[in-house]
Design a protein around this motif. Sequence first.
Motif, PDB file in Angstrom:
ATOM      1  N   ASN A 105       0.849  -1.181   0.000  1.00 12.56           N
ATOM      2  CA  ASN A 105       0.000   0.000   0.000  1.00 12.56           C
ATOM      3  C   ASN A 105       0.889   1.238   0.000  1.00 12.56           C
TER       4      ASN A 105
ATOM      5  N   LYS B 298      -4.171   0.876  -2.427  1.00 12.49           N
ATOM      6  CA  LYS B 298      -3.862  -0.492  -2.032  1.00 12.49           C
ATOM      7  C   LYS B 298      -2.876  -1.150  -3.006  1.00 12.49           C
ATOM      8  N   SER B 299      -2.205  -2.184  -2.504  1.00 17.75           N
ATOM      9  CA  SER B 299      -1.274  -2.930  -3.344  1.00 17.75           C
ATOM     10  C   SER B 299      -2.005  -3.525  -4.538  1.00 17.75           C
TER      11      SER B 299
ATOM     12  N   GLY C   1      -3.490  -2.139  -6.849  1.00 22.92           N
ATOM     13  CA  GLY C   1      -4.823  -1.538  -6.841  1.00 22.92           C
ATOM     14  C   GLY C   1      -4.839  -0.197  -7.538  1.00 22.92           C
ATOM     15  N   TRP C   2      -5.977   0.474  -7.481  1.00 21.93           N
ATOM     16  CA  TRP C   2      -6.124   1.752  -8.148  1.00 21.93           C
ATOM     17  C   TRP C   2      -7.142   2.612  -7.430  1.00 21.93           C
TER      18      TRP C   2
ATOM     19  N   ASN D 277     -12.390   2.203  -7.125  1.00 21.28           N
ATOM     20  CA  ASN D 277     -11.139   1.913  -6.406  1.00 21.28           C
ATOM     21  C   ASN D 277     -11.168   0.453  -6.002  1.00 21.28           C
ATOM     22  N   ASN D 278     -10.034  -0.185  -6.128  1.00 20.98           N
ATOM     23  CA  ASN D 278     -10.029  -1.644  -5.987  1.00 20.98           C
ATOM     24  C   ASN D 278      -8.607  -2.109  -5.722  1.00 20.98           C
ATOM     25  N   SER D 279      -8.467  -3.386  -5.410  1.00 24.19           N
ATOM     26  CA  SER D 279      -7.159  -4.013  -5.226  1.00 24.19           C
ATOM     27  C   SER D 279      -7.275  -5.476  -5.623  1.00 24.19           C
TER      28      SER D 279
ATOM     29  N   GLU E  97      -3.744  -8.297  -1.520  1.00 23.83           N
ATOM     30  CA  GLU E  97      -2.821  -7.688  -0.568  1.00 23.83           C
ATOM     31  C   GLU E  97      -2.078  -8.798   0.159  1.00 23.83           C
TER      32      GLU E  97
END
Length: 900
Positions: free
Chosen positions: A416, A501-502, A504-505, A819-821, A824
């Motif tokens: 992150n 997030k790792s 992610g966007w 927004n999403n990932s 992790e």
Amino acid sequence: MNKKAHIISHTHWDREWYLPYETHHMMLIETMDTLLDTFEKDPDFKSYHLDGQTVLLEDYLEVRPERRELLEKVIKDGRLKIGPWYVLQDEFLTSSESNVRNLQYGHKDAGRYDKEVCKVGYFPDSFGNMGQAPQILKQAGIETAAFGRGVKPTGFNNEVSADDKFESPYSEMYWESPDGSKVLGILFANWYCNGMEVPTDIEEAKEYWAKRLDDAGKFASSNQLLFMNGCDHQPIQTDLSEAIKVAEGLYEDIDFVHSSFDEYIDALKENMKDDLQVIKGELRSQQTDGWYTLVNTASARVYLKQWNQLCQTLFEKVAEPIATMAHNYGFEYPHHLFEYGWKSLMKNHPHDSICGCSVDEVHREMVARFDKAKDVAKYIIKESLNYLTSQIDTSEFAKLGDKVYPFLVVNTAGYNRSGVVEVDVNIVKKYFREGHPNEIAKEMRKVTLPKFKVVDINGNKIDAKITDLGIKFDYDLPKDKFRQPYYSRLVRVELETKNIKSFGWDTYALIEDTQEIDASNQNSLVKENVLENEFIRAEVQENGSVKLLDKTTNKEFKDLCIYENTGDIGNEYIYMKPVGETPLTTKDVKAKIEIKEDLPYKAVIEITHNWEVPASANELLQEEIEEVLEFKYRKSQRVDKMVPMIIKTTLTLEKSSKGLKVKSSFNNTARDHRMRMLFATDIESDIHYTESIFEVAKRDNHTYETWENPSNCQHQHAFVNIHDENYGLTIANKGLNEYEILNDDRNTIAVTLLRSVAELGDWGVFATPEAQCQGEHEAELEIIPHGKNIYDSFKEAHIFQIPMVTKEMSIQNANLENNNSLLEINGYGIMWSALKLEGKENNNILRVYNLEDKESTLEIINCKIKGSKYISNILEEKTQNNIDSTVNLRKSEITTIGIG
């Protein structure tokens, strides 16, 4: 039982070195032609080891495609031994994942010939060997490594001496990685040419074998003696079968065989002694006099190392993860493009290439290769990003009005992160098909832009800097029609993102701002010569050095970012300061200090040093070079004439950053010198830590008693660190692969920014004027203080190297959240290395490694990837099915997890 002399035919093939690539290439064609002809004519010429690198097959067939059938035959018959690598890389100057790709593509290439790869970890001339090599090799099913350097001293012209003070009394030993993985190690104690040019004349053969047998016997742990029949670019010995028959007639108690590594290793394991030494970790020739470690290739032509870091990062830390992210939502992962791109990059990874120790023509071509590899990576990133943006829902932004310009920020790192990013946004654009380009350009210039602000998906304002870039020509390349040129009115948006997030966007938008700016509410990160946020305080001193306070530990560091300049009368391989010279520093040079940016989310101070350094070495150096005088005995000094060295240092502090970013820019007009940046730590410790391949290596600050070299430079990847039980300092970098811990009672970290030399060095006179690296240079570092949790600073150093990816979008209804990932990972001391797809079953691959010297636990959380999880080896072949989301890693273990 008779002794057996195993004669292994080979040639060590530097694709480029003291001659340009194509000259070496033409020589390779002749060598391979002769080899294939010899195989056909002489059935007793049993086998040939093709230097452990499959790229030579590509190089040959590029010119001789008509000989493919014959080449395939000798490979399938087991006479031509190929692999396991794609190229013979410099391990310390290529990343962890580059070393893995090298092994993977070498195995893949060998598999195309329907023959098992030669399972020998072949490192004949690597300038030191990575500590995790045994673990990597074991995971690839390789039980033996052969290497030429790192354990015993190799001197001028590769002369090796026996000394029981060194790690192993034998040329055979066990080599163990930090995790405990162990392979049989074979040192070319008499180099990899100790069986070259075997005589067919009886009298010559008597003299030849008397010496060679004696030399091999001094080191061998068994009655199995290894003779390497070849050397650098060595022509094929076409009369070897006859030479072996002559040798057989001279010795009744010795069996001479035209052998292979497989045969030799099998015989060795049956006959070697039980008291072999175990050597552990990195092989860096530390128990030597220190003169011929060749570590200073890490600073030869620094621009090559910076190019390499950029390209490696684009492939493994941006292109592969974003293509994987897009693939999990329907994008076709471009394996073929990755292979082409990686191979283009890896052709710059052989030791004489990436080490910067070749003639100028070689390194000019390398820059073109880097450019090509970069363009491939950027194309994959663009295609992946185009697909991903087409799948993300931005309809929520429609509520904010008519003039809304959404954009995406993607975090391809396995951590992150927050940080400052830039994105270019087209406010209005008009295609050439809509009118004459000249009229469209005029129309774009007349567009009046409103005052803008940046908001998140909920309409909350984000601190940002918005710059009007004017009109811009650009074009679309649709998949279904001809190119579409246009003019647009462009703005550049710079903003600070928060905790993306790792893998992610997050999405943001540029919208019209109707409110007046209240400057009184803006928080400033800079005041006069001080940069400060909630984590650190950096005060610039009159001499341009930095005094930094870590607010979390209350530890203060002084004398950071001082420049050092010394003469260098060595060569591309080895640094040599003129005898008796005192280094110059900026410690007593007054600097000009200016605030360049003062924004709510970042501040920048620029420091200017108007310095002078000696113009060059004196004329004696050229005489000493022409006489091939070994650098240790040179008497040349630097001239009295001084030239300007104007250095601009920019310090950037971001609001949420725990580190201070440093950029150094200067125009090098001097020759025969070295530039470094110094960071005094004042931390009491006899050891330090630096990132190496799949580990943070623990190294001594002080040298062994055998060390004579005044310099003790070392290799690094992303960072070097010194700490005690309470606090520490990490110095991160982008493509600066050489550092030294100074013996100055302050444990000062010195990072090399530039080294300028006049010659290649080694075995002859090879002028390299371009190795003086004159012209404009730029170097980037980050100063990261830390408390007891050292791993946070290591992650910060990794993040420093990885750019976030941005792209403007349209307002659209789509399936993916704004927004999403993708997934992790958690785990103390566990670092992320790769997220990609493997090529056989198209499963997702996550690779991590444990920095702890004890077991640690990896947790995979919020995983959106469909399918079961399993463990694979380094070649990404399944070894354990159906694991859960919690994985235990033993100390220093490299673990590859498949999902699919």
